[in-house]
Design an enzyme around this catalytic site. Structure first.
Site, PDB file in Angstrom:
ATOM      1  N   HIS A   1      45.150  72.020  36.074  1.00  0.00           N
ATOM      2  CA  HIS A   1      43.582  72.696  36.444  1.00  0.00           C
ATOM      3  C   HIS A   1      43.696  74.416  36.336  1.00  0.00           C
ATOM      4  O   HIS A   1      42.222  74.266  37.611  1.00  0.00           O
ATOM      5  CB  HIS A   1      43.389  71.398  37.311  1.00  0.00           C
ATOM      6  CG  HIS A   1      41.634  71.903  37.481  1.00  0.00           C
ATOM      7  ND1 HIS A   1      41.012  72.508  37.478  1.00  0.00           N
ATOM      8  CD2 HIS A   1      41.235  70.392  36.840  1.00  0.00           C
ATOM      9  CE1 HIS A   1      39.921  72.037  36.907  1.00  0.00           C
ATOM     10  NE2 HIS A   1      39.704  70.685  36.829  1.00  0.00           N
ATOM     11  N   SER A   2      44.788  74.772  35.382  1.00  0.00           N
ATOM     12  CA  SER A   2      43.818  76.426  36.358  1.00  0.00           C
ATOM     13  C   SER A   2      43.313  77.060  35.619  1.00  0.00           C
ATOM     14  O   SER A   2      42.644  75.903  34.145  1.00  0.00           O
ATOM     15  CB  SER A   2      45.711  77.109  35.424  1.00  0.00           C
ATOM     16  OG  SER A   2      46.746  77.227  36.448  1.00  0.00           O
TER      17      SER A   2
ATOM     18  N   ASP B   1      31.774  70.828  28.472  1.00  0.00           N
ATOM     19  CA  ASP B   1      33.276  70.322  29.983  1.00  0.00           C
ATOM     20  C   ASP B   1      33.879  68.353  29.041  1.00  0.00           C
ATOM     21  O   ASP B   1      32.723  67.783  29.397  1.00  0.00           O
ATOM     22  CB  ASP B   1      32.262  69.633  30.996  1.00  0.00           C
ATOM     23  CG  ASP B   1      33.075  69.635  32.586  1.00  0.00           C
ATOM     24  OD1 ASP B   1      34.130  68.850  31.961  1.00  0.00           O
ATOM     25  OD2 ASP B   1      32.416  69.575  33.481  1.00  0.00           O
TER      26      ASP B   1
ATOM     27  N   GLU C   1      42.914  71.709  30.240  1.00  0.00           N
ATOM     28  CA  GLU C   1      43.493  70.143  31.059  1.00  0.00           C
ATOM     29  C   GLU C   1      43.857  69.136  29.984  1.00  0.00           C
ATOM     30  O   GLU C   1      42.909  68.630  29.516  1.00  0.00           O
ATOM     31  CB  GLU C   1      42.164  69.643  32.019  1.00  0.00           C
ATOM     32  CG  GLU C   1      42.257  70.965  32.425  1.00  0.00           C
ATOM     33  CD  GLU C   1      40.644  70.086  33.153  1.00  0.00           C
ATOM     34  OE1 GLU C   1      40.921  69.258  33.605  1.00  0.00           O
ATOM     35  OE2 GLU C   1      39.602  70.830  33.988  1.00  0.00           O
TER      36      GLU C   1
ATOM     37  N   HIS D   1      39.267  63.593  40.008  1.00  0.00           N
ATOM     38  CA  HIS D   1      40.648  63.781  40.437  1.00  0.00           C
ATOM     39  C   HIS D   1      41.382  63.624  41.387  1.00  0.00           C
ATOM     40  O   HIS D   1      41.683  64.086  42.041  1.00  0.00           O
ATOM     41  CB  HIS D   1      40.068  65.538  40.451  1.00  0.00           C
ATOM     42  CG  HIS D   1      39.593  66.623  39.381  1.00  0.00           C
ATOM     43  ND1 HIS D   1      39.894  65.990  37.852  1.00  0.00           N
ATOM     44  CD2 HIS D   1      38.940  67.708  39.082  1.00  0.00           C
ATOM     45  CE1 HIS D   1      39.700  66.478  36.617  1.00  0.00           C
ATOM     46  NE2 HIS D   1      39.385  67.943  38.026  1.00  0.00           N
TER      47      HIS D   1
HETATM   48  C1  BGC Z   1      35.561  68.756  35.232  1.00  0.00           C
HETATM   49  C2  BGC Z   1      35.029  69.855  35.672  1.00  0.00           C
HETATM   50  C3  BGC Z   1      34.445  70.194  37.195  1.00  0.00           C
HETATM   51  C4  BGC Z   1      35.904  70.576  37.223  1.00  0.00           C
HETATM   52  C5  BGC Z   1      35.603  71.109  38.601  1.00  0.00           C
HETATM   53  C6  BGC Z   1      37.159  69.423  35.707  1.00  0.00           C
HETATM   54  O1  BGC Z   1      38.473  69.273  34.806  1.00  0.00           O
HETATM   55  O2  BGC Z   1      36.011  68.392  34.134  1.00  0.00           O
HETATM   56  O3  BGC Z   1      33.800  68.630  35.104  1.00  0.00           O
HETATM   57  O4  BGC Z   1      33.365  70.072  37.479  1.00  0.00           O
HETATM   58  O5  BGC Z   1      36.973  70.276  36.996  1.00  0.00           O
HETATM   59  O6  BGC Z   1      36.247  69.854  39.918  1.00  0.00           O
END
Ligand code: BGC
Length: 373
Positions: free
Chosen positions: A201-202, A273, A338, A131
């Site tokens: 990322h909501s 995930d 997402e 991220h």
């Molecule tokens: C990821 C997860 C992660 C989460 C928070 C998500 O976009 O896929 O693996 O734990 O974000 O960081």
């Protein structure tokens, strides 16, 4: 004849003006002080549409702090996870409501090579980059300007920030429509070639109370394939059919139905995930996913131009985040959809490219649309 044309022009002008006025009147935007970060003021903007739906957005991290949506009885409740105070967002948070970038999702070992140069990024998720790094787009103060029906946020990510090449100038417009849609339009330009993969990322919990987990939410994903991962959640590079796996959401299915199946991909993801490879992608805005909560009737549709969808079901929530109104966010009490390009694309030449070059403009749109069934 001239007279008729004159009348027509006046008519068109009048219609235009009254439409604009209608827009301004219908959309209410309130601005409150929310604190200061790095010497910059953070605000909390509340957008209210004509139906009474609200979204609160802060220019810190472009975070959606709250989103109220009505249920089948007409009751409005907040359906996203987050905090009351800015200070809580400054502490460790799992990206509640934030816009993540410059590269949303993971880059293997924090390394990629572009045009013959190797770049090294922070490894902030075990051995991988996640991220956008340590102080990424979710942790900076954006410039904000209300528009007639939303909020325009801009940020200049300087050359070398978090190890990425090029000054990246980003514009993000959040719009709340009278059709109960939260629209996100992203735009970016650069002065050096760089990977870009922005997403929202909501964490949603359509029950509106977050006391219950999201396992009874029914999810539909328009995807025949997903990108299988290794045990560090980096894609292997293959596109695997969802058929016959716990990742088959081509028919609406409760999250809890197969989330604990004894399958390697489920073990690696600690549940869901993963990145789903969306069908029928042609760059236009398409309905690609939905979530339905039977208990409240709330129904969310996700439209996107992106080729991928990371569906994450809150496997890392463990009750350590105390959110709005003192609510404890327990295991799987929120899910994220997402919209994005595939994880680790800078190291996977066969995946759709995420490289933006000088002279090009990155544009993409995502819409979260709400109704009841
Ligand atoms: C990821 C997860 C992660 C989460 C928070 C998500 O976009 O896929 O693996 O734990 O974000 O960081």
């Amino acid at each position: 004849m001239r007279l008729i044309i004159g009348f027509l022009l006046i008519g068109i002008l009048f219609i235009n003006c009254s439409n604009e006025k209608k827009d301004v009147k219908q959309m209410e935007i309130k601005k409150e002080n929310y604190g200061t970060v790095d010497g910059k003021a953070a605000y909390l903007y509340t957008l209210t549409n004509k139906n009474g739906m609200t979204v609160k957005i802060t220019n810190y991290g472009a975070i959606v702090q709250s989103l109220t949506v009505k249920d089948k009885n007409g009751v409005y409740e907040d359906i996203v996870l987050g905090y009351d105070k800015l200070e809580s967002y400054l502490e460790a948070t799992p990206y509640f409501g934030a816009v993540v970038g410059r590269y949303g999702n993971r880059i293997a070992k924090g390394k990629f090579t572009l045009d013959g140069t190797e770049y090294t990024l922070a490894t902030n998720d075990g051995e991988n980059h996640l991220h956008g790094g340590l102080k990424a787009f979710d942790k900076v103060v954006w410039d904000a300007k209300p528009t007639a029906s939303g909020l325009k946020l801009t940020y200049l990510s300087p050359d070398g920030e978090e190890g990425y090449p090029g000054n990246l100038y980003i514009t993000l417009i959040y719009t709340l429509t009278d059709n109960n849609e939260l629209k996100i339009a992203y735009e970016a330009t650069t002065d050096k070639a760089t990977p870009v993969n922005l997403t929202q990322h909501s964490y949603f919990n359509l029950s509106g109370n977050c006391n219950t987990d999201i396992l009874s939410h029914e999810v539909w994903l328009n995807a025949d394939h997903f990108t299988p991962v290794d045990n560090t959640l980096i894609p292997t590079g293959e596109l695997h059919p969802v058929e016959g796996t716990a990742l088959d959401f081509r028919k609406p299915t409760e999250v809890g139905a197969r989330v604990n199946n004894d399958e390697e991909q489920i073990h690696f993801g600690r549940g869901y995930d993963h990145n789903w490879v969306l069908n029928d992608v042609d760059g236009s805005l398409k309905l690609q996913a939905s979530v339905y909560d039977k208990s409240t009737g709330r129904y969310m549709e996700v439209l996107t131009e992106e080729p991928g969808m990371q569906f994450y079901c809150g496997n890392f929530l463990d009750g350590s985040n105390v959110g709005k109104g003192g609510k404890v966010y327990n295991y799987r009490t929120g899910l994220c959809l997402e919209t994005q390009h595939f994880p680790d694309s800078p190291n996977k030449p066969d995946f759709p490219s995420t490289i933006l070059r000088p002279g090009e403009t990155y544009t993409t749109q995502t819409v979260y649309r709400f109704s009841v069934k």
